[in-house]
Design a protein around this motif. Sequence first.
Motif, short mmCIF file in Angstrom:
data_model
loop_
_atom_site.label_atom_id
_atom_site.label_comp_id
_atom_site.label_asym_id
_atom_site.label_seq_id
_atom_site.Cartn_x
_atom_site.Cartn_y
_atom_site.Cartn_z
N LEU A 121 25.33 48.55 30.04
CA LEU A 121 24.15 48.55 30.74
C LEU A 121 23.69 46.81 30.86
O LEU A 121 23.86 46.11 29.84
CB LEU A 121 22.97 49.31 30.17
N GLY A 122 23.27 46.42 31.92
CA GLY A 122 22.72 45.04 32.20
C GLY A 122 21.37 45.11 31.57
O GLY A 122 20.82 46.19 31.20
N SER A 123 20.89 43.72 31.66
CA SER A 123 19.67 43.73 30.83
C SER A 123 18.52 44.29 31.60
O SER A 123 17.63 44.94 31.00
CB SER A 123 19.33 42.14 30.62
N VAL A 124 18.71 44.24 33.12
CA VAL A 124 17.55 44.58 33.87
C VAL A 124 17.57 46.25 33.72
O VAL A 124 16.79 46.88 33.57
CB VAL A 124 17.95 44.32 35.30
N ALA A 125 18.88 46.83 33.70
CA ALA A 125 18.83 48.45 33.54
C ALA A 125 18.43 48.70 32.37
O ALA A 125 18.08 49.86 32.16
CB ALA A 125 20.41 48.72 33.71
N LEU A 126 18.35 47.98 31.26
CA LEU A 126 17.90 48.36 30.11
C LEU A 126 16.34 48.18 30.08
O LEU A 126 15.37 49.00 29.47
CB LEU A 126 18.28 47.73 28.94
N ALA A 127 15.86 47.13 30.63
CA ALA A 127 14.54 46.62 30.52
C ALA A 127 13.63 47.66 31.60
O ALA A 127 12.43 48.13 31.16
CB ALA A 127 14.34 45.35 30.74
N MET A 128 13.98 47.66 32.60
CA MET A 128 13.28 48.65 33.60
C MET A 128 12.78 50.05 33.06
O MET A 128 11.57 50.41 33.40
CB MET A 128 13.91 48.59 34.72
N PRO A 129 13.73 50.92 32.67
CA PRO A 129 13.24 52.18 32.30
C PRO A 129 12.40 52.17 31.12
O PRO A 129 11.28 53.01 31.00
CB PRO A 129 14.64 52.87 31.89
N ALA A 130 12.60 51.14 30.24
CA ALA A 130 11.58 50.98 29.18
C ALA A 130 10.15 50.33 29.46
O ALA A 130 9.26 51.04 29.10
CB ALA A 130 12.18 50.34 28.09
N HIS A 131 10.00 49.52 30.50
CA HIS A 131 8.88 48.89 30.73
C HIS A 131 8.35 48.85 31.89
O HIS A 131 7.14 48.31 32.39
CB HIS A 131 9.11 47.31 30.38
#
Length: 325
Positions: A121-131
């Motif tokens: 997963l890219g950084s955006v794909a990890l950050a968006m679902p979480a935040h």
Amino acid sequence: MSHTIIVGIDGSDNAECALQWAITHAQKTSSQIRIVSAYTVPGVNMSQADIVYPADFDSAVKKTVEDIAEAAAATVTKAGVPVSTTIAPGDASGVMVEHSKNAALAVVGARGRGGFAGRLLGSVALAMPAHSQCPTVVVPSTWPTRVMPTTPLPVDDPVRTTDDPTAEEDRRTRPDFSGEVVAAVDPFETDTPVLRAAASQAAIYGVPLRLVGVTATHILSPEWMPSEEHLIRMYDEAAKSFTAAADSLKGDFPDLEVRYSVFDAPATEVLVSATYTAELMVIGSRGRGGFVATVLGSTSQGVLSHAVCPVRVVRVNRRQPGRRR
């Protein structure tokens, strides 16, 4: 409520996949699309290297990103969907999270231009679902050309299901949820944000909704082995709960066909396997266990890392029960 879909664009092939998914969704929901791109100028420690960037380097980087965003906007316009673009300096994840505050949906690719080659997963794909302040759809790079593995995940047949057990000739490889929106729902809850979001999506697309639940008896302590009678009672309770969940949707979605399947198997394996046939997977952002600081549950992370169909992540507070919305 805003009817804007924000789409993260970085010029990668995966971002193009995400854009195409967003266009289709916008057409079905009469939404507009906002193209969001971010850029940063690399910093240099001058004590380590004698590198001097041209005076217009910042403008050149911004111009490159603007060109990428304009090309994406032209694609959206050609599809007949209203579109706008936003170019902002800063980290892409932070920029997307900020724009999610006034959006109905965020769509990102599972992989971007940056990151290590081995990252799933890219950084955006990890950050968006979480935040993200709105639901997020993560689109894998293989979509819509979904390549089946040579050795698919083996998943046992569901212990309870609305399907005719004789309908499938070969049930040894994976469940077949073709043409369905799949919602990963706790089999003992009758109304959750995930259930409502998945029902809305299925209704928009005019396809059946499949509720998938996992009883997870495989993780019980070896000191307590459930009896056959206990298992049967638990499976029956899960089926009864899913029937009640389907009934709870009839008022708002009278024409929606709701099916269910209950599995007694590892949750991540069941859900990842389902993505090989489902049109869309809908999951919650939080699980039952894990550390308090863990924003995404382990199952959610596993599904996002290995899914081969788009996955919609609905923010769910682990400490509070789901409420009807």
